[in-house]
Scaffold this motif. Sequence first.
Motif, PDB file in Angstrom:
ATOM      1  N   UNK A  25      31.795  34.693  39.709  1.00 30.92           N
ATOM      2  CA  UNK A  25      31.806  36.102  39.322  1.00 30.92           C
ATOM      3  C   UNK A  25      33.060  36.749  39.862  1.00 30.92           C
ATOM      4  N   UNK A  26      33.761  37.472  38.994  1.00 30.50           N
ATOM      5  CA  UNK A  26      34.905  38.262  39.418  1.00 30.50           C
ATOM      6  C   UNK A  26      34.347  39.550  40.028  1.00 30.50           C
ATOM      7  N   UNK A  27      34.347  39.616  41.345  1.00 33.04           N
ATOM      8  CA  UNK A  27      33.728  40.731  42.049  1.00 33.04           C
ATOM      9  C   UNK A  27      34.449  42.047  41.764  1.00 33.04           C
ATOM     10  N   UNK A  28      35.751  42.006  41.631  1.00 30.46           N
ATOM     11  CA  UNK A  28      36.506  43.234  41.328  1.00 30.46           C
ATOM     12  C   UNK A  28      36.053  43.804  39.989  1.00 30.46           C
ATOM     13  N   UNK A  29      35.970  42.964  38.968  1.00 27.73           N
ATOM     14  CA  UNK A  29      35.537  43.432  37.646  1.00 27.73           C
ATOM     15  C   UNK A  29      34.108  43.951  37.681  1.00 27.73           C
ATOM     16  N   UNK A  30      33.234  43.266  38.418  1.00 24.53           N
ATOM     17  CA  UNK A  30      31.830  43.670  38.495  1.00 24.53           C
ATOM     18  C   UNK A  30      31.701  45.037  39.179  1.00 24.53           C
ATOM     19  N   UNK A  31      32.449  45.248  40.255  1.00 22.05           N
ATOM     20  CA  UNK A  31      32.398  46.541  40.950  1.00 22.05           C
ATOM     21  C   UNK A  31      32.975  47.639  40.073  1.00 22.05           C
ATOM     22  N   UNK A  32      34.069  47.360  39.363  1.00 25.86           N
ATOM     23  CA  UNK A  32      34.647  48.359  38.460  1.00 25.86           C
ATOM     24  C   UNK A  32      33.659  48.743  37.362  1.00 25.86           C
ATOM     25  N   UNK A  33      32.891  47.779  36.873  1.00 23.61           N
ATOM     26  CA  UNK A  33      31.857  48.049  35.876  1.00 23.61           C
ATOM     27  C   UNK A  33      30.780  48.971  36.460  1.00 23.61           C
ATOM     28  N   UNK A  34      30.347  48.684  37.682  1.00 22.86           N
ATOM     29  CA  UNK A  34      29.322  49.505  38.339  1.00 22.86           C
ATOM     30  C   UNK A  34      29.847  50.908  38.626  1.00 22.86           C
ATOM     31  N   UNK A  35      31.112  51.018  38.982  1.00 22.68           N
ATOM     32  CA  UNK A  35      31.710  52.333  39.230  1.00 22.68           C
ATOM     33  C   UNK A  35      31.632  53.181  37.969  1.00 22.68           C
ATOM     34  N   UNK A  36      31.924  52.593  36.822  1.00 24.28           N
ATOM     35  CA  UNK A  36      31.829  53.335  35.551  1.00 24.28           C
ATOM     36  C   UNK A  36      30.395  53.816  35.308  1.00 24.28           C
ATOM     37  N   UNK A  37      29.416  52.988  35.682  1.00 22.45           N
ATOM     38  CA  UNK A  37      28.021  53.366  35.483  1.00 22.45           C
ATOM     39  C   UNK A  37      27.596  54.506  36.410  1.00 22.45           C
ATOM     40  N   UNK A  38      28.150  54.574  37.603  1.00 22.54           N
ATOM     41  CA  UNK A  38      27.764  55.592  38.576  1.00 22.54           C
ATOM     42  C   UNK A  38      28.635  56.848  38.497  1.00 22.54           C
ATOM     43  N   UNK A  39      29.709  56.818  37.741  1.00 26.90           N
ATOM     44  CA  UNK A  39      30.687  57.902  37.747  1.00 26.90           C
ATOM     45  C   UNK A  39      30.079  59.267  37.423  1.00 26.90           C
ATOM     46  N   UNK A  40      29.222  59.349  36.427  1.00 30.26           N
ATOM     47  CA  UNK A  40      28.625  60.635  36.057  1.00 30.26           C
ATOM     48  C   UNK A  40      27.782  61.203  37.202  1.00 30.26           C
ATOM     49  N   UNK A  41      26.996  60.348  37.837  1.00 32.30           N
ATOM     50  CA  UNK A  41      26.188  60.776  38.980  1.00 32.30           C
ATOM     51  C   UNK A  41      27.080  61.323  40.088  1.00 32.30           C
ATOM     52  N   UNK A  42      28.152  60.605  40.385  1.00 30.52           N
ATOM     53  CA  UNK A  42      29.056  61.039  41.447  1.00 30.52           C
ATOM     54  C   UNK A  42      29.732  62.347  41.087  1.00 30.52           C
TER      55      UNK A  42
END
Length: 98
Positions: A25-42
């Motif tokens: 798993x490319x951890x950088x890509x996975x975290x960037x994906x999760x950041x996009x999912x949480x962005x509205x909440x933040x």
Amino acid sequence: MSQLSKSLLLMTKIENQQFNEVSVINLKEKIEEKIRQFQELWNNNQLRLHCQLEETFIRSNGDLTNILLNNLLSNASRHNSRGGVIDISFTGSTAYCK
């Protein structure tokens, strides 16, 4: 009650090593994906993100990695204050989230 049952089932599966599918798993890509999912909440909570990620690969079960990252980012959001900061950083084999 339903969430508790799901959590207990997940813990049982982990303990019984029922997550055998491991992939790179490319951890950088996975975290960037999760950041996009949480962005509205933040944005709604006026949380700022400081992020420094280097390309890093891990061998892990994809489902467990998603659960781990969701829990980390969810907790960082929940236990933060309005206008606070979420700081995610990892370089090579060193990673932290606070």
